[in-house]
Every structure is written in structure tokens, then in C-alpha cells.
Write an enzyme that holds these catalytic residues in place. Structure first.
Site: not given
Lengths: 73, 217
Positions: B53, B130
Site C-alpha cells: 500500500c 485493492r
């Protein structure tokens, strides 16, 4: 609130938004004057209305008496 | 109703109004409607202070100027608190020298994640996958991408997708596989015999009657 600090003072961006409101101003006009993203201006205008510093008018927003006082007008 | 039916994530649908929301972010409370008249990329990440991330956030920050040139805003999301978000983006700035310029939703109650099908229990019961949602200036959901937890997203593909959508809207065309700005585009397939004949006479590059390409002016 994103526009008002914990001590009650206005954030820098909130002051900029209030100072950009002249007569009745649209969010797009405020965004252009402040160079802030339009989404951020819309969010700030909403908060400043809730705080009693602005009021919604047809076609945009204008300062209330309290709003004028907070930016020294 | 079976337990499986209750826990199945709902998914938004393409070319329908994007699910509405009001959410706490690192830039204050925002509503989906605050982004009208702009394109919006709403994307989720599994968690703050995690390695993949962090690389993605730096990459999103790097393409942000290119997105702004295209009239696109970015809005991140994870199931973390706003304090966690603030601490993480300050850490990214201090340790990696990258300022994160866009807001991040603190979706602790999963209200937004649920509407957009970001929590997929097969991948994780506690984190968002995601996901990327491209929402047009009228608030219509135009594209969705879902990546697993292990795989960072490709920013060039996200830029390419924005370019393709904006090109399709502006010129009423489609774009072929691996299209890049400047490449030939595809003329919409004709729906009648008359349109076939007209396409064949229009000066397009004709591969066959159903596949005609042209350059944009």
C-alpha cells in the site's frame, strides 16, 4: 470540523474560503479564487454554513454577519 | 436466507449512478456529490502502514499531476481511522519524501466499502481489497478494477483507462487492445446494413465490415 480548529479559530483554508466569498459566490468561483479543489470548497462551504458563517442563497453562498466579523469585515 | 447469501458482497454496476456516500476523510467530511463536474478515482487499500500500500500511495501521488491535467480527482479509502491515515501519510512524507495530496476516507464502519464491494471475505474479512472505481463528472460508475492483496496496481494502466474513457466520450469511438493516446481508434460497429455500406465508403482503415479504425484529428 475541518474548517474550525479545536481552539475555535478558523483554519487557513477556511479563512481563504470566507475571504473569497463576495456578495453571492458559487463554489466554482470560490475554487478559482482560492486555488483549492472544487470538492474541497464544496465540503468547506457546507461546514461553514453549519457553523453559521455562511448562508446559502440562490446561485451560491454569502457571508453572514458572524462570518464577516470572523474575517474582520 | 442462508449465511452465505447474507455475507456475499454487493458490487456496484457499470454505467449506473455510483453509490452515494458521505465520509470522514483526511481533508474533512466529503460527499460523492462534492466531486460532480470532475472525474473521480475512488480506490481502496487494505491497510495503512503496510508495504504494498505504501508503494501504491507513492505511485498515486506521482501520477496525481497527470490526473489533474485530465480533470481527475483521487480519493483513497481503507478501514482505518483518520488518525492512522494522518500518521501514515506523515510517515511517508518524512521517510520517503512524498507528500500525499489527495484525501483518504476513514471507513471504520465499512459503510462505503460495503456499498462498493471492497471487502471480499475470500481475500480478507477485515481489510478492503485493492479496488479502483472510475466515476465520471455526472456521477456514473464507468470502470472498476479489483486487485488482490498481494499485487500492487499499475498506475500507467489507470492513466490509460482514464485516457481511453475520455477519448471514447469525446469522439464516440472505442479503443482497441493495448491502445495508447495517439493510436488509431475503433469506429463503433455498424448496426444496420446501410451503416455497413456507409462505413465502407467513409475512408476508414477497414479490416472487415465490423472492424474499422481511424485516426483522431
Amino acid at each position: 470540523m475541518a474548517c474550525i480548529n479545536p481552539d475555535g479559530t478558523l483554519t487557513t483554508s477556511a479563512k481563504a474560503v470566507l475571504k473569497a466569498v463576495t456578495e453571492v459566490s458559487s463554489p466554482a468561483e470560490v475554487a478559482q479564487k482560492t486555488n483549492l479543489p472544487l470538492f474541497r470548497v464544496r465540503s468547506s462551504l457546507r461546514e461553514l454554513v453549519e457553523a453559521g458563517l455562511l448562508e446559502e442563497q440562490e446561485g451560491g453562498y454569502r457571508l453572514t454577519a458572524i462570518g464577516k466579523e470572523r474575517i474582520g469585515l | 436466507m442462508s449465511e452465505e447469501m447474507v455475507t456475499t458482497p454487493t458490487l456496484p454496476r457499470l454505467n449506473e449512478p455510483a453509490p452515494d456516500f458521505e465520509a470522514v476523510t483526511t481533508h474533512g467530511v466529503v460527499r460523492l456529490s462534492d466531486f460532480r463536474d470532475s472525474w473521480l478515482i475512488l480506490f481502496s487499500h487494505p491497510a495503512d502502514f503496510t508495504p504494498v500500500c505504501t508503494t501504491e500511495f507513492i505511485a498515486f501521488a506521482e501520477i496525481y499531476p497527470e490526473l489533474q491535467k485530465r480533470g481527475v480527482e483521487l480519493l483513497g479509502l481503507s478501514i482505518d481511522s483518520v488518525y492512522s491515515h494522518i500518521a501514515w501519510i506523515r510517515n511517508i512524507q518524512e521517510k520517503m519524501g512524498v507528500k500525499i495530496p489527495f484525501p483518504i476516507i476513514a471507513d471504520l464502519d465499512r459503510a462505503v466499502a460495503t456499498k462498493y464491494g471492497m471487502v471480499q471475505p475470500g481475500a480478507s474479512k477485515t481489510e478492503a481489497v485493492r479496488a479502483v472505481f472510475i466515476i465520471d463528472p455526472k456521477g456514473v460508475l464507468r470502470a472498476m478494477i479489483y486487485y488482490p492483496l498481494t499485487t500492487g496496481r499499475n498506475m500507467q494502466e489507470i492513466l490509460r483507462l482514464i485516457d481511453a474513457l475520455q477519448t471514447s466520450d469525446k469522439h464516440n469511438v472505442a479503443t482497441p487492445a493495448n491502445w495508447q493516446p495517439g493510436d488509431k481508434v475503433i469506429v463503433p460497429a455498424p448496426k444496420t446494413v446501410e451503416m455497413v455500406e456507409e462505413n465502407l465508403k467513409a475512408g476508414y482503415e477497414v479490416v472487415d465490415w465490423y472492424l474499422c479504425k481511424r485516426r483522431l484529428e
